[in-house]
Motif scaffolding. Sequence first.
Motif, PDB file in Angstrom:
ATOM      1  N   ILE A 160     -16.089 -14.218 -42.148  1.00  0.00           N
ATOM      2  CA  ILE A 160     -15.333 -14.326 -40.896  1.00  0.00           C
ATOM      3  C   ILE A 160     -15.266 -15.783 -40.462  1.00  0.00           C
ATOM      4  O   ILE A 160     -16.275 -16.495 -40.482  1.00  0.00           O
ATOM      5  CB  ILE A 160     -15.981 -13.485 -39.780  1.00  0.00           C
ATOM      6  CG1 ILE A 160     -16.113 -12.030 -40.217  1.00  0.00           C
ATOM      7  CG2 ILE A 160     -15.185 -13.584 -38.490  1.00  0.00           C
ATOM      8  CD1 ILE A 160     -16.946 -11.191 -39.271  1.00  0.00           C
ATOM      9  N   ASN A 161     -14.086 -16.234 -40.073  1.00  0.00           N
ATOM     10  CA  ASN A 161     -13.877 -17.584 -39.545  1.00  0.00           C
ATOM     11  C   ASN A 161     -13.067 -17.440 -38.262  1.00  0.00           C
ATOM     12  O   ASN A 161     -11.914 -17.007 -38.286  1.00  0.00           O
ATOM     13  CB  ASN A 161     -13.130 -18.451 -40.568  1.00  0.00           C
ATOM     14  CG  ASN A 161     -12.954 -19.886 -40.103  1.00  0.00           C
ATOM     15  OD1 ASN A 161     -12.696 -20.162 -38.945  1.00  0.00           O
ATOM     16  ND2 ASN A 161     -13.084 -20.819 -41.033  1.00  0.00           N
ATOM     17  N   ASN A 218     -23.606 -19.111 -26.800  1.00  0.00           N
ATOM     18  CA  ASN A 218     -23.730 -17.745 -26.280  1.00  0.00           C
ATOM     19  C   ASN A 218     -23.284 -16.716 -27.313  1.00  0.00           C
ATOM     20  O   ASN A 218     -23.876 -15.640 -27.429  1.00  0.00           O
ATOM     21  CB  ASN A 218     -22.911 -17.593 -25.001  1.00  0.00           C
ATOM     22  CG  ASN A 218     -23.515 -18.367 -23.840  1.00  0.00           C
ATOM     23  OD1 ASN A 218     -24.716 -18.620 -23.806  1.00  0.00           O
ATOM     24  ND2 ASN A 218     -22.681 -18.773 -22.890  1.00  0.00           N
ATOM     25  N   THR A 219     -22.228 -17.051 -28.069  1.00  0.00           N
ATOM     26  CA  THR A 219     -21.767 -16.133 -29.110  1.00  0.00           C
ATOM     27  C   THR A 219     -22.815 -15.978 -30.195  1.00  0.00           C
ATOM     28  O   THR A 219     -23.030 -14.873 -30.720  1.00  0.00           O
ATOM     29  CB  THR A 219     -20.448 -16.642 -29.715  1.00  0.00           C
ATOM     30  OG1 THR A 219     -19.457 -16.759 -28.693  1.00  0.00           O
ATOM     31  CG2 THR A 219     -19.941 -15.690 -30.792  1.00  0.00           C
ATOM     32  N   ASN A 225     -16.016 -11.098 -29.669  1.00  0.00           N
ATOM     33  CA  ASN A 225     -16.322 -12.444 -29.152  1.00  0.00           C
ATOM     34  C   ASN A 225     -15.234 -13.462 -29.455  1.00  0.00           C
ATOM     35  O   ASN A 225     -15.340 -14.612 -29.016  1.00  0.00           O
ATOM     36  CB  ASN A 225     -17.640 -12.946 -29.762  1.00  0.00           C
ATOM     37  CG  ASN A 225     -18.839 -12.157 -29.285  1.00  0.00           C
ATOM     38  OD1 ASN A 225     -19.336 -12.363 -28.185  1.00  0.00           O
ATOM     39  ND2 ASN A 225     -19.318 -11.241 -30.115  1.00  0.00           N
ATOM     40  N   LYS A 226     -14.217 -13.098 -30.184  1.00  0.00           N
ATOM     41  CA  LYS A 226     -13.250 -14.081 -30.667  1.00  0.00           C
ATOM     42  C   LYS A 226     -12.241 -14.476 -29.609  1.00  0.00           C
ATOM     43  O   LYS A 226     -11.871 -13.695 -28.736  1.00  0.00           O
ATOM     44  CB  LYS A 226     -12.508 -13.538 -31.888  1.00  0.00           C
ATOM     45  CG  LYS A 226     -11.417 -12.533 -31.584  1.00  0.00           C
ATOM     46  CD  LYS A 226     -10.646 -12.146 -32.830  1.00  0.00           C
ATOM     47  CE  LYS A 226      -9.435 -11.287 -32.527  1.00  0.00           C
ATOM     48  NZ  LYS A 226      -9.723 -10.069 -31.784  1.00  0.00           N
ATOM     49  N   LEU A 227     -11.814 -15.755 -29.683  1.00  0.00           N
ATOM     50  CA  LEU A 227     -10.622 -16.210 -28.974  1.00  0.00           C
ATOM     51  C   LEU A 227      -9.437 -16.210 -29.919  1.00  0.00           C
ATOM     52  O   LEU A 227      -8.323 -15.856 -29.555  1.00  0.00           O
ATOM     53  CB  LEU A 227     -10.845 -17.632 -28.431  1.00  0.00           C
ATOM     54  CG  LEU A 227     -11.774 -17.789 -27.227  1.00  0.00           C
ATOM     55  CD1 LEU A 227     -11.908 -19.250 -26.864  1.00  0.00           C
ATOM     56  CD2 LEU A 227     -11.280 -16.984 -26.033  1.00  0.00           C
ATOM     57  N   PHE A 228      -9.738 -16.645 -31.161  1.00  0.00           N
ATOM     58  CA  PHE A 228      -8.695 -16.679 -32.190  1.00  0.00           C
ATOM     59  C   PHE A 228      -9.352 -16.451 -33.549  1.00  0.00           C
ATOM     60  O   PHE A 228     -10.349 -17.086 -33.869  1.00  0.00           O
ATOM     61  CB  PHE A 228      -7.956 -18.013 -32.183  1.00  0.00           C
ATOM     62  CG  PHE A 228      -6.832 -18.084 -33.179  1.00  0.00           C
ATOM     63  CD1 PHE A 228      -5.615 -17.490 -32.913  1.00  0.00           C
ATOM     64  CD2 PHE A 228      -7.007 -18.727 -34.391  1.00  0.00           C
ATOM     65  CE1 PHE A 228      -4.581 -17.537 -33.825  1.00  0.00           C
ATOM     66  CE2 PHE A 228      -5.979 -18.782 -35.315  1.00  0.00           C
ATOM     67  CZ  PHE A 228      -4.753 -18.188 -35.032  1.00  0.00           C
ATOM     68  N   LEU A 229      -8.789 -15.544 -34.310  1.00  0.00           N
ATOM     69  CA  LEU A 229      -9.328 -15.235 -35.642  1.00  0.00           C
ATOM     70  C   LEU A 229      -8.566 -16.034 -36.693  1.00  0.00           C
ATOM     71  O   LEU A 229      -7.384 -15.815 -36.926  1.00  0.00           O
ATOM     72  CB  LEU A 229      -9.199 -13.732 -35.937  1.00  0.00           C
ATOM     73  CG  LEU A 229      -9.750 -13.258 -37.283  1.00  0.00           C
ATOM     74  CD1 LEU A 229     -11.255 -13.471 -37.359  1.00  0.00           C
ATOM     75  CD2 LEU A 229      -9.414 -11.782 -37.509  1.00  0.00           C
ATOM     76  N   ASN A 230      -9.257 -17.003 -37.316  1.00  0.00           N
ATOM     77  CA  ASN A 230      -8.619 -17.800 -38.364  1.00  0.00           C
ATOM     78  C   ASN A 230      -8.486 -17.010 -39.657  1.00  0.00           C
ATOM     79  O   ASN A 230      -7.442 -17.031 -40.302  1.00  0.00           O
ATOM     80  CB  ASN A 230      -9.431 -19.082 -38.606  1.00  0.00           C
ATOM     81  CG  ASN A 230      -9.395 -20.017 -37.412  1.00  0.00           C
ATOM     82  OD1 ASN A 230      -8.346 -20.250 -36.832  1.00  0.00           O
ATOM     83  ND2 ASN A 230     -10.549 -20.544 -37.030  1.00  0.00           N
ATOM     84  N   TYR A 243     -18.469 -18.041 -39.573  1.00  0.00           N
ATOM     85  CA  TYR A 243     -18.271 -19.431 -39.116  1.00  0.00           C
ATOM     86  C   TYR A 243     -17.546 -19.378 -37.784  1.00  0.00           C
ATOM     87  O   TYR A 243     -16.451 -18.822 -37.674  1.00  0.00           O
ATOM     88  CB  TYR A 243     -17.447 -20.227 -40.125  1.00  0.00           C
ATOM     89  CG  TYR A 243     -17.103 -21.622 -39.645  1.00  0.00           C
ATOM     90  CD1 TYR A 243     -18.056 -22.628 -39.635  1.00  0.00           C
ATOM     91  CD2 TYR A 243     -15.824 -21.918 -39.162  1.00  0.00           C
ATOM     92  CE1 TYR A 243     -17.753 -23.908 -39.178  1.00  0.00           C
ATOM     93  CE2 TYR A 243     -15.509 -23.178 -38.705  1.00  0.00           C
ATOM     94  CZ  TYR A 243     -16.479 -24.168 -38.719  1.00  0.00           C
ATOM     95  OH  TYR A 243     -16.173 -25.431 -38.252  1.00  0.00           O
ATOM     96  N   ILE A 244     -18.170 -19.942 -36.749  1.00  0.00           N
ATOM     97  CA  ILE A 244     -17.569 -19.952 -35.417  1.00  0.00           C
ATOM     98  C   ILE A 244     -17.535 -21.384 -34.890  1.00  0.00           C
ATOM     99  O   ILE A 244     -18.430 -22.184 -35.177  1.00  0.00           O
ATOM    100  CB  ILE A 244     -18.343 -19.039 -34.439  1.00  0.00           C
ATOM    101  CG1 ILE A 244     -19.839 -19.408 -34.410  1.00  0.00           C
ATOM    102  CG2 ILE A 244     -18.161 -17.580 -34.791  1.00  0.00           C
ATOM    103  CD1 ILE A 244     -20.641 -18.598 -33.415  1.00  0.00           C
TER     104      ILE A 244
END
Length: 303
Positions: free
Chosen positions: A67-68, A76-77, A145-150, A222-223
């Motif tokens: 996951i990226n 916090n994430t 928790n995502k804002l945008f999933l690459n 990877y965040i």
Amino acid sequence: MKTTYITLSLSAVLLLGISSCKKGEVASTEPEAYASADSTATIVSDSISSVATMKVKDKQFIKTADINMEVKDVYNTTLSIEKSVQDLGGFVVKSNLQSNIVSENTYNTSNEEAMLIKKYQTENTMQVRVPTEKLGELLTLVNNNKLFLNSRSVNAEDITASIKYAEMEGKRNQKTSENIGQLKTDKDKVKLDDENMAEGNIQKLTSMDTTDNLKYSTVDIYIKEPKLRIAEIAITNTSSIDNKYKFNFIYQVKEGFVYGFYLIQNIIVALINIWPLLLIAGIGIYFFRKRKTAKHEQSKISE
């Protein structure tokens, strides 16, 4: 002939309808049975790839995920993901959280104080392992928790054949051990037995790794944060301190006198150390001048 054609057409339509209904029933009750390792299908309820929850009769899969994504707050994430992993009965293998500094500048606010401004971006590279049956649930929690999933990839490697082969190799190793046991004890038997035991240990180790990978799925995460953060740190104004003590006239004059005194001492000591050379040079100069004077007087007499 026409009647027969109509009858066949109606039969075909009816069969297609029945087939479609059956497929719909199977998909709604057990969709994971039709998923594949490179499938892009998603489960509507949790938006997670069906590969994560796939189960096929008489098949065994090693499942992994990568996951990226971008998140609002990496720290916090990270805590949230680690807690979710523990709650699901898994564990964190690696968590490398770091802040990459983009720029760093110091601004003086007074003669004594200054402000250090850092612009940075936080990221974390994680690797976690969870029970395979909980993989889909973990992916759902991470996805929240995502804002945008690459990018996200979920893989299921079919190792059914490999397991069967490992079982056959284990039986072959056992049979070889029994055959070696029937041989007459000598140096060659010891060597064969040792090689067979080493091969058996490798097979056991491979089997343990396979069992572990079947039981626990590995997820690489990877965040990072999409925007830069700014840190304001109060520090001492080092420029004013440097200017304050950079040059002290009285001290520098005093040091100059001391340095000159020691320099004279060093010169005198150096001359004392080379007195033989000075003596020889003095004698040489004396005789040279005396000879030169004698020649000059002789030239006057001859005139």
